[in-house]
Write a protein that holds these residues in place. Structure first.
Motif, short mmCIF file in Angstrom:
data_model
loop_
_atom_site.label_atom_id
_atom_site.label_comp_id
_atom_site.label_asym_id
_atom_site.label_seq_id
_atom_site.Cartn_x
_atom_site.Cartn_y
_atom_site.Cartn_z
N MET A 1 0.75 -1.23 -0.08
CA MET A 1 -0.02 -0.11 0.15
C MET A 1 0.83 1.42 -0.02
N THR A 2 0.49 2.31 -0.87
CA THR A 2 1.49 3.28 -0.86
C THR A 2 1.05 4.49 -0.11
N GLU A 3 2.13 5.32 -0.02
CA GLU A 3 1.56 6.31 1.04
C GLU A 3 0.45 7.14 0.66
N GLN A 4 0.14 7.52 -0.63
CA GLN A 4 -0.78 8.00 -1.26
C GLN A 4 -2.00 7.53 -0.87
N LYS A 5 -2.39 6.06 -0.79
CA LYS A 5 -3.55 5.33 -0.54
C LYS A 5 -4.00 5.71 0.99
N ILE A 6 -2.81 5.80 1.72
CA ILE A 6 -3.15 5.77 3.11
C ILE A 6 -3.50 7.02 3.51
N LYS A 7 -2.99 8.36 2.88
CA LYS A 7 -3.48 9.46 2.92
C LYS A 7 -4.98 9.69 2.61
N ALA A 8 -5.14 8.95 1.28
CA ALA A 8 -6.57 9.07 1.23
C ALA A 8 -7.62 8.54 1.90
N ILE A 9 -7.29 7.32 2.55
CA ILE A 9 -8.20 6.60 3.55
C ILE A 9 -8.35 7.77 4.70
N VAL A 10 -7.33 8.30 5.16
CA VAL A 10 -7.28 8.76 6.30
C VAL A 10 -8.17 10.04 6.13
N GLN A 11 -7.96 10.59 5.11
CA GLN A 11 -8.72 11.96 4.74
C GLN A 11 -10.33 11.63 4.61
N LYS A 12 -10.54 10.44 3.87
CA LYS A 12 -12.13 10.06 3.74
C LYS A 12 -12.88 9.92 4.76
N HIS A 13 -12.02 9.29 5.93
CA HIS A 13 -12.62 9.11 7.15
C HIS A 13 -12.76 10.21 8.17
N SER A 14 -11.61 11.08 8.13
CA SER A 14 -11.56 12.31 8.89
C SER A 14 -12.40 13.56 8.55
N VAL A 56 -12.34 7.62 14.52
CA VAL A 56 -11.54 7.96 13.05
C VAL A 56 -10.32 6.87 13.03
N PHE A 57 -9.63 6.86 14.28
CA PHE A 57 -8.55 5.99 14.36
C PHE A 57 -8.93 4.33 14.06
N GLN A 58 -10.05 4.03 14.61
CA GLN A 58 -10.79 2.87 14.60
C GLN A 58 -11.05 2.36 13.16
N LYS A 59 -11.73 3.43 12.30
CA LYS A 59 -12.33 3.15 11.03
C LYS A 59 -11.16 3.22 10.02
N VAL A 60 -10.03 4.03 10.21
CA VAL A 60 -8.82 3.97 9.41
C VAL A 60 -8.15 2.55 9.52
N LEU A 61 -7.79 2.07 10.70
CA LEU A 61 -7.10 0.89 10.93
C LEU A 61 -8.13 -0.37 10.43
N THR A 62 -9.22 -0.34 10.33
CA THR A 62 -10.06 -1.37 10.02
C THR A 62 -10.00 -1.21 8.37
N GLU A 63 -10.02 -0.21 7.90
CA GLU A 63 -10.09 -0.40 6.44
C GLU A 63 -8.50 -0.59 5.62
N LEU A 64 -7.43 -0.09 6.68
CA LEU A 64 -6.29 -0.40 6.19
C LEU A 64 -5.89 -1.95 6.48
N LEU A 65 -6.30 -2.50 7.47
CA LEU A 65 -5.98 -3.91 7.75
C LEU A 65 -6.95 -4.73 6.78
N SER A 66 -8.18 -4.32 6.28
CA SER A 66 -8.95 -5.19 5.52
C SER A 66 -8.33 -5.26 4.14
N THR A 67 -7.72 -4.30 3.77
CA THR A 67 -7.27 -4.28 2.31
C THR A 67 -5.98 -4.80 2.14
N GLU A 68 -5.20 -5.27 3.14
CA GLU A 68 -3.90 -5.76 3.20
C GLU A 68 -4.00 -7.21 2.81
#
Length: 68
Positions: A1-14, A56-68
């Motif tokens: 997962m790239t840094e851009q995807k992580i930033k997009a996920i964080v911004q989407k949820h926050s 927000v932290f929970q939502k971001v972690l859930t989405e990050l871990l489910s995509t890996e």
């Protein structure tokens, strides 16, 4: 997962929750000032903000871990 995807996920949820948090705290402050003749306490502001941050932290972690 790239840094851009992580930033997009964080911004989407926050983004939505930050706006909700600002509006919610403002409305609570107005409600408390009308009902109790003083604004919302700093402790209640901290608790509300901290709970939104944890959510927000929970939502971001859930989405990050489910995509890996």
């Amino acid at each position: 997962m790239t840094e851009q995807k992580i930033k997009a996920i964080v911004q989407k949820h926050s983004t939505k929750l930050f706006i909700f948090g600002m509006i919610g705290i403002s409305l609570l402050d107005l409600l408390f000032s009308f009902l109790f003749e003083h604004g919302i306490s700093p402790l209640m502001t901290f608790i509300f903000s901290f709970s939104l941050a944890v959510y927000v932290f929970q939502k971001v972690l859930t989405e990050l871990l489910s995509t890996e």
